[in-house]
Design a protein around this motif. Structure first.
Motif, PDB file in Angstrom:
ATOM      1  N   SER A 166      -5.192   8.819  15.756  1.00 18.46           N
ATOM      2  CA  SER A 166      -4.392   7.892  15.122  1.00 18.46           C
ATOM      3  C   SER A 166      -5.019   7.778  13.516  1.00 18.46           C
ATOM      4  CB  SER A 166      -4.640   6.418  15.599  1.00 18.46           C
ATOM      5  OG  SER A 166      -4.212   5.640  14.760  1.00 18.46           O
ATOM      6  N   GLN A 167      -4.151   7.679  12.747  1.00 18.57           N
ATOM      7  CA  GLN A 167      -4.600   7.418  11.332  1.00 18.57           C
ATOM      8  C   GLN A 167      -4.173   6.085  10.596  1.00 18.57           C
ATOM      9  OE1 GLN A 167      -2.798  11.590  10.085  1.00 18.57           O
ATOM     10  NE2 GLN A 167      -4.538  11.741   8.845  1.00 18.57           N
ATOM     11  N   HIS A 168      -4.376   5.261  11.658  1.00 17.11           N
ATOM     12  CA  HIS A 168      -3.837   3.760  11.119  1.00 17.11           C
ATOM     13  C   HIS A 168      -4.660   3.380   9.941  1.00 17.11           C
ATOM     14  CE1 HIS A 168      -6.710   2.318  14.221  1.00 17.11           C
ATOM     15  NE2 HIS A 168      -6.733   1.197  13.309  1.00 17.11           N
ATOM     16  N   LYS A 169      -5.808   3.570  10.058  1.00 14.07           N
ATOM     17  CA  LYS A 169      -6.863   3.111   8.897  1.00 14.07           C
ATOM     18  C   LYS A 169      -6.441   3.801   7.708  1.00 14.07           C
ATOM     19  CE  LYS A 169     -11.661   2.756   7.370  1.00 14.07           C
ATOM     20  NZ  LYS A 169     -12.824   3.365   7.335  1.00 14.07           N
ATOM     21  N   TYR A 170      -6.161   5.040   7.715  1.00 17.34           N
ATOM     22  CA  TYR A 170      -5.631   5.813   6.689  1.00 17.34           C
ATOM     23  C   TYR A 170      -4.196   5.329   6.008  1.00 17.34           C
ATOM     24  CZ  TYR A 170      -4.593   9.714   3.746  1.00 17.34           C
ATOM     25  OH  TYR A 170      -4.228  10.923   2.402  1.00 17.34           O
ATOM     26  N   ILE A 171      -3.431   4.885   6.850  1.00 19.59           N
ATOM     27  CA  ILE A 171      -2.400   4.202   6.471  1.00 19.59           C
ATOM     28  C   ILE A 171      -2.535   3.014   5.685  1.00 19.59           C
ATOM     29  CG2 ILE A 171       0.136   3.043   7.325  1.00 19.59           C
ATOM     30  CD1 ILE A 171       0.055   5.342   9.642  1.00 19.59           C
ATOM     31  N   GLY A 204      -2.325  -0.037   0.699  1.00 18.61           N
ATOM     32  CA  GLY A 204      -3.026  -0.675  -0.347  1.00 18.61           C
ATOM     33  C   GLY A 204      -3.103  -0.122  -1.693  1.00 18.61           C
ATOM     34  N   LYS A 205      -3.175   1.309  -1.974  1.00 17.86           N
ATOM     35  CA  LYS A 205      -3.192   2.010  -2.701  1.00 17.86           C
ATOM     36  C   LYS A 205      -1.863   1.959  -3.649  1.00 17.86           C
ATOM     37  CE  LYS A 205      -6.928   5.184  -1.767  1.00 17.86           C
ATOM     38  NZ  LYS A 205      -7.074   6.503  -1.264  1.00 17.86           N
ATOM     39  N   ARG A 210       0.139  12.285  -5.895  1.00 18.57           N
ATOM     40  CA  ARG A 210      -1.129  11.665  -5.303  1.00 18.57           C
ATOM     41  C   ARG A 210      -0.530  11.268  -3.915  1.00 18.57           C
ATOM     42  NH1 ARG A 210      -3.189   7.192  -4.205  1.00 18.57           N
ATOM     43  NH2 ARG A 210      -1.744   5.884  -5.622  1.00 18.57           N
ATOM     44  N   VAL A 211       0.487  10.397  -3.706  1.00 21.74           N
ATOM     45  CA  VAL A 211       1.174   9.696  -2.689  1.00 21.74           C
ATOM     46  C   VAL A 211       1.448  10.658  -1.630  1.00 21.74           C
ATOM     47  CG1 VAL A 211       2.768   8.269  -1.927  1.00 21.74           C
ATOM     48  CG2 VAL A 211       1.555   7.551  -3.806  1.00 21.74           C
ATOM     49  N   ILE A 212       2.424  11.821  -2.311  1.00 26.47           N
ATOM     50  CA  ILE A 212       3.001  12.795  -1.304  1.00 26.47           C
ATOM     51  C   ILE A 212       1.765  13.596  -0.826  1.00 26.47           C
ATOM     52  CG2 ILE A 212       4.331  14.843  -1.429  1.00 26.47           C
ATOM     53  CD1 ILE A 212       5.986  12.220  -1.708  1.00 26.47           C
ATOM     54  N   GLY A 213       0.773  13.787  -1.535  1.00 28.90           N
ATOM     55  CA  GLY A 213      -0.573  14.537  -0.829  1.00 28.90           C
ATOM     56  C   GLY A 213      -0.896  13.704   0.189  1.00 28.90           C
ATOM     57  N   GLY A 214      -1.148  12.559   0.044  1.00 22.75           N
ATOM     58  CA  GLY A 214      -1.562  11.693   1.102  1.00 22.75           C
ATOM     59  C   GLY A 214      -0.798  11.734   2.331  1.00 22.75           C
ATOM     60  N   LEU A 215       0.716  11.565   2.199  1.00 20.15           N
ATOM     61  CA  LEU A 215       1.610  11.708   3.142  1.00 20.15           C
ATOM     62  C   LEU A 215       1.462  12.944   3.715  1.00 20.15           C
ATOM     63  CD1 LEU A 215       4.700   9.862   1.593  1.00 20.15           C
ATOM     64  CD2 LEU A 215       3.313   9.104   3.415  1.00 20.15           C
TER      65      LEU A 215
END
Length: 168
Positions: A53-58, A63-64, A99-104
């Motif tokens: 899971s990556q719920h913390k990352y989400i 937040g960002k 930045r956001v697309i990279g995170g996604l």
């Protein structure tokens, strides 16, 4: 040689321990015990195997992007909005968009349900518009709604590789 993080796993505990011992004889090694987090992915042991899971990352991504309080949606993309390069809306900050697309993209490691949407949004990274950003925000709202989804890797006596394809 310097290796920051390494995961050694297997279904034969004595064999895994021997591998760790052999590596420890050749390299400076610190065994941190059972795996809980690795590269931002939470590893949760279950009766059936492990859950990734990556719920913390989400949460951090929400937040960002100031999306923590956003209203949830049940689908990652709208069926009524067609994305195209030139959509006659104003341009959006390309650095923020990338930045956001990279995170996604990183998030799609455990969230295969967003792969199509992330791929589609990635096509506009060189010249994003407000429509592209609004669609990205929708995807973030979807993730907020489905924050605890992930991948289960099941224990099995007879492993099999399964593939699915959508010819469209």
């Amino acid at each position: 040689m310097y290796v920051d993080d390494l995961v050694i796993t297997g279904n034969n505990s004595p064999f895994v321990e021997r591998i760790i011992d052999q590596l420890g004889k050749k390299f400076s090694l610190k065994d941190l015990g059972p795996l809980h987090f690795f590269l931002g992915i939470e590893v949760i042991p279950t009766r059936d195997g492990i859950f990734l899971s990556q719920h913390k990352y989400i949460r951090e991504l929400l937040g960002k992007t100031s999306m923590k309080g956003a209203k949830d949606v049940t689908t990652p993309l709208s069926t009524s909005v067609s994305l195209k390069l030139d959509d006659d809306t104003s341009s959006f900050d390309a650095t923020e968009y990338r930045r956001v697309i990279g995170g996604l993209q990183y998030l799609s490691l455990t969230r295969l349900d967003i792969s199509f949407a992330v791929n589609k949004l990635s096509q506009f990274m060189h010249a994003p518009t407000t429509t592209h950003w609004t669609t990205t925000q929708r995807l973030l709202r979807y993730l907020k709604n489905k924050i605890f989804q992930g991948i289960t890797i099941r224990k099995t006596a007879n492993p099999a590789l399964l593939c699915f394809s959508d010819s469209d």
